[in-house]
Design a protein around this motif. Structure first.
Motif, PDB file in Angstrom:
ATOM      1  N   TYR A 149      88.268  51.684 -77.146  1.00 39.21           N
ATOM      2  CA  TYR A 149      89.138  51.971 -78.281  1.00 39.21           C
ATOM      3  C   TYR A 149      90.577  51.587 -77.943  1.00 39.21           C
ATOM      4  O   TYR A 149      90.942  51.488 -76.778  1.00 39.21           O
ATOM      5  N   PRO A 150      91.405  51.374 -78.967  1.00 38.86           N
ATOM      6  CA  PRO A 150      92.798  50.986 -78.709  1.00 38.86           C
ATOM      7  C   PRO A 150      93.546  52.064 -77.931  1.00 38.86           C
ATOM      8  O   PRO A 150      93.385  53.249 -78.216  1.00 38.86           O
ATOM      9  N   LYS A 151      94.336  51.686 -76.969  1.00 37.25           N
ATOM     10  CA  LYS A 151      95.071  52.656 -76.150  1.00 37.25           C
ATOM     11  C   LYS A 151      96.573  52.535 -76.443  1.00 37.25           C
ATOM     12  O   LYS A 151      97.207  51.564 -76.093  1.00 37.25           O
ATOM     13  N   LYS A 152      97.111  53.561 -77.117  1.00 35.04           N
ATOM     14  CA  LYS A 152      98.542  53.628 -77.419  1.00 35.04           C
ATOM     15  C   LYS A 152      99.000  55.079 -77.294  1.00 35.04           C
ATOM     16  O   LYS A 152      98.181  56.003 -77.282  1.00 35.04           O
ATOM     17  N   ARG A 153     100.297  55.284 -77.241  1.00 35.76           N
ATOM     18  CA  ARG A 153     100.852  56.638 -77.061  1.00 35.76           C
ATOM     19  C   ARG A 153     100.482  57.579 -78.199  1.00 35.76           C
ATOM     20  O   ARG A 153     100.303  58.774 -77.993  1.00 35.76           O
ATOM     21  N   ASN A 154     100.402  57.040 -79.417  1.00 37.27           N
ATOM     22  CA  ASN A 154     100.144  57.906 -80.574  1.00 37.27           C
ATOM     23  C   ASN A 154      98.653  58.136 -80.825  1.00 37.27           C
ATOM     24  O   ASN A 154      98.275  58.813 -81.772  1.00 37.27           O
ATOM     25  N   LEU A 155      97.800  57.589 -79.959  1.00 38.04           N
ATOM     26  CA  LEU A 155      96.354  57.712 -80.149  1.00 38.04           C
ATOM     27  C   LEU A 155      95.741  58.628 -79.093  1.00 38.04           C
ATOM     28  O   LEU A 155      95.993  58.477 -77.901  1.00 38.04           O
ATOM     29  N   SER A 159      88.505  50.407 -89.397  1.00 38.65           N
ATOM     30  CA  SER A 159      89.231  51.451 -88.663  1.00 38.65           C
ATOM     31  C   SER A 159      90.409  50.876 -87.891  1.00 38.65           C
ATOM     32  O   SER A 159      91.517  51.416 -87.925  1.00 38.65           O
ATOM     33  N   LEU A 160      90.159  49.797 -87.170  1.00 35.49           N
ATOM     34  CA  LEU A 160      91.234  49.207 -86.370  1.00 35.49           C
ATOM     35  C   LEU A 160      92.334  48.646 -87.259  1.00 35.49           C
ATOM     36  O   LEU A 160      93.523  48.708 -86.926  1.00 35.49           O
ATOM     37  N   GLU A 161      91.925  48.111 -88.410  1.00 36.80           N
ATOM     38  CA  GLU A 161      92.899  47.602 -89.381  1.00 36.80           C
ATOM     39  C   GLU A 161      93.781  48.751 -89.882  1.00 36.80           C
ATOM     40  O   GLU A 161      95.005  48.614 -89.997  1.00 36.80           O
ATOM     41  N   LEU A 162      93.153  49.898 -90.160  1.00 37.57           N
ATOM     42  CA  LEU A 162      93.888  51.069 -90.635  1.00 37.57           C
ATOM     43  C   LEU A 162      94.832  51.602 -89.561  1.00 37.57           C
ATOM     44  O   LEU A 162      95.984  51.924 -89.829  1.00 37.57           O
ATOM     45  N   ILE A 163      94.333  51.702 -88.322  1.00 40.17           N
ATOM     46  CA  ILE A 163      95.147  52.192 -87.208  1.00 40.17           C
ATOM     47  C   ILE A 163      96.403  51.339 -87.044  1.00 40.17           C
ATOM     48  O   ILE A 163      97.510  51.846 -86.840  1.00 40.17           O
ATOM     49  N   LYS A 164      96.222  50.028 -87.174  1.00 44.94           N
ATOM     50  CA  LYS A 164      97.349  49.101 -87.045  1.00 44.94           C
ATOM     51  C   LYS A 164      98.388  49.348 -88.155  1.00 44.94           C
ATOM     52  O   LYS A 164      99.594  49.385 -87.898  1.00 44.94           O
ATOM     53  N   ALA A 182      83.596  51.979 -84.955  1.00 46.80           N
ATOM     54  CA  ALA A 182      82.673  50.851 -85.106  1.00 46.80           C
ATOM     55  C   ALA A 182      82.684  50.372 -86.556  1.00 46.80           C
ATOM     56  O   ALA A 182      82.923  51.157 -87.477  1.00 46.80           O
ATOM     57  N   TYR A 183      82.407  49.090 -86.756  1.00 49.87           N
ATOM     58  CA  TYR A 183      82.483  48.562 -88.128  1.00 49.87           C
ATOM     59  C   TYR A 183      81.327  49.043 -88.995  1.00 49.87           C
ATOM     60  O   TYR A 183      81.394  48.977 -90.217  1.00 49.87           O
ATOM     61  N   LYS A 184      80.269  49.583 -88.369  1.00 55.59           N
ATOM     62  CA  LYS A 184      79.148  50.175 -89.102  1.00 55.59           C
ATOM     63  C   LYS A 184      78.374  51.072 -88.144  1.00 55.59           C
ATOM     64  O   LYS A 184      78.491  50.937 -86.919  1.00 55.59           O
ATOM     65  N   PRO A 185      77.543  52.013 -88.648  1.00 59.19           N
ATOM     66  CA  PRO A 185      76.740  52.860 -87.758  1.00 59.19           C
ATOM     67  C   PRO A 185      75.706  52.045 -86.994  1.00 59.19           C
ATOM     68  O   PRO A 185      75.242  51.006 -87.471  1.00 59.19           O
TER      69      PRO A 185
END
Length: 421
Positions: A347-353, A325-330, A312-315
């Protein structure tokens, strides 16, 4: 139903939170949305977002709230708040087509004597341009915060009301409603109120930019921004509630939207958007902070495992709009990532996640832990236990969620904003 009913049109985060907060004042509320499926889900307790205390207040005031998609119910209301959230794209540009359609729908179906109040996040000049001049129309500035929306709706600091004729009294029913909240009521023309909303977010953005710049300088010369911040807040000209926490760029959508609105207006009026431009560039720059720390520690895309706590972008919210977070994951590409967030489900769904049910499960056997959202449960983590679970004691904690007093920094490779690592 009598014509003294209050209606909130648009059951997004803004509309639903405001409606429930007003129902707490012992007022009968009509919650309208043209989408019957959305209405049915809300009635069954399936809210389209997460917000602390909202569910409890909704159940408590259930008998005072009518959820409907029937346009005929609008005619029975004396005040109609247009309160649908405005969606923005990846660049912070507002999509105004849905709100224009809702304004047309409401104005055509309400009682001709009803008071219309615009709550949505619209740009300057919108109210005067898009409402019929013969209607009683007001623009009420909303300053809700994700994770604190109900609290701010129940206890507003002031009401900022944009009026066609600021010198005239407000309609009696509308004024009585506002007086229930016992806070100052500031009347001004439409444009002043509209720019006031963006001015508030512009001020917050400039405060964040200031904090980011000084925190980076402090970090590199060996100081500690947390110590400086506490000293600054004791200055009465700055204050204890000042927005001087450095971060990983502006996220969430609302502040970005208002910065882009001001940028567009500045260009149209041929005004140099100096400070606005600085805030936007600083936000982009700060979003690279975490990745730079990851590179400094060392990254092998085939062998490294990283635990990322918080999406989440904040608590306090499940929103991932422009989330760091999503920017970092990318940017981390195909690196093996272990993820955890207490609220985010999409949440993003990819093989490495891989998504884990607990933060400790996500951390185990990783080479690095990054806390991207400072949730309360992360602040309770035992630093000693975290170090035992990690293969290597590499910790990136931008917002300083962890308690460093429980362990010597010499035993861990620790990175945080505003402190030399």
């Amino acid at each position: 139903m009598k014509n003294n009913q209050i209606c909130f049109a648009g059951m997004t985060h803004l509309g639903l939170n405001m409606a429930v907060a007003y129902s707490e004042k012992n007022i009968s509320i009509v919650c309208f949305d043209k989408d019957q499926k959305k209405i049915n889900k809300i009635k069954n307790g399936h809210l389209p977002f997460s917000e602390p205390k909202l569910n409890n207040l909704l159940k408590k005031n259930n008998k005072r709230i009518l959820f409907t998609s029937n346009l005929a119910d609008l005619k029975k209301c004396g005040i109609v708040f247009i309160a649908e959230d405005i969606k923005t794209d990846a660049y912070g540009i507002s999509d105004l087509k849905p709100i224009k359609k809702l304004v047309n729908l409401v104005t055509k179906n309400v009682n001709p004597k009803a008071t219309l109040v615009m709550l949505s996040q619209i740009p300057p000049k919108f109210t005067r341009k898009h409402f019929p001049k013969k209607r009683k129309v007001f623009y009420q500035v909303e300053t809700l915060i994700f994770g604190q929306a109900i609290l701010r709706a129940l206890k507003p600091e002031r009401f900022i009301i944009g009026c066609l004729k600021p010198d005239e009294k407000l309609p009696m029913q509308y004024e009585r409603l506002l007086l229930k909240f016992r806070c100052p009521i500031l009347r001004m023309n439409y444009e002043s109120a509209e720019i006031c909303k963006t001015a508030i977010n512009m001020y917050l953005a400039s405060s964040i930019t200031f904090a980011n710049t000084l925190a980076e300088i402090t970090e590199k010369i060996g100081g500690d921004w947390e110590e400086i911040k506490e000293a600054m807040k004791l200055d009465k000209r700055i204050g204890q509630y000042s927005y001087i926490n450095p971060g990983l760029g502006i996220a969430g959508g609302n502040i970005e939207r208002d910065l882009m609105t001001l940028m567009k207006i500045s260009r149209k009026l041929k005004i140099k958007p100096g400070l606005i431009d600085v805030c936007l560039k600083d936000s982009t720059y700060r979003k690279c902070w975490t990745l730079e720390k990851v590179k400094k520690i060392g990254l092998d895309s085939k062998k490294t495992k990283i635990a990322i706590l918080g999406l989440a972008y904040k608590p306090g919210t499940s929103s991932i709009k422009n989330s760091p977070s999503l920017e970092l994951i990318k940017k981390l590409g195909n690196v093996s990532l272990h993820l955890h967030d207490p609220l985010v489900e999409n949440y993003p769904k990819k093989r490495n996640l891989r998504f884990f049910p607990t933060p400790l499960a996500a951390i185990e056997n990783c080479d690095m832990m990054i806390i991207m959202t400072p949730w309360k449960e992360y602040k309770k983590l035992s630093l000693r236990k975290v170090c035992r679970l990690l293969r290597k004691p590499n910790i990136i904690d931008p917002y300083r969620a962890l308690n460093l007093k429980t362990i010597s920094r010499k035993t861990i490779n620790y990175h945080a904003i505003g402190i030399k690592c």
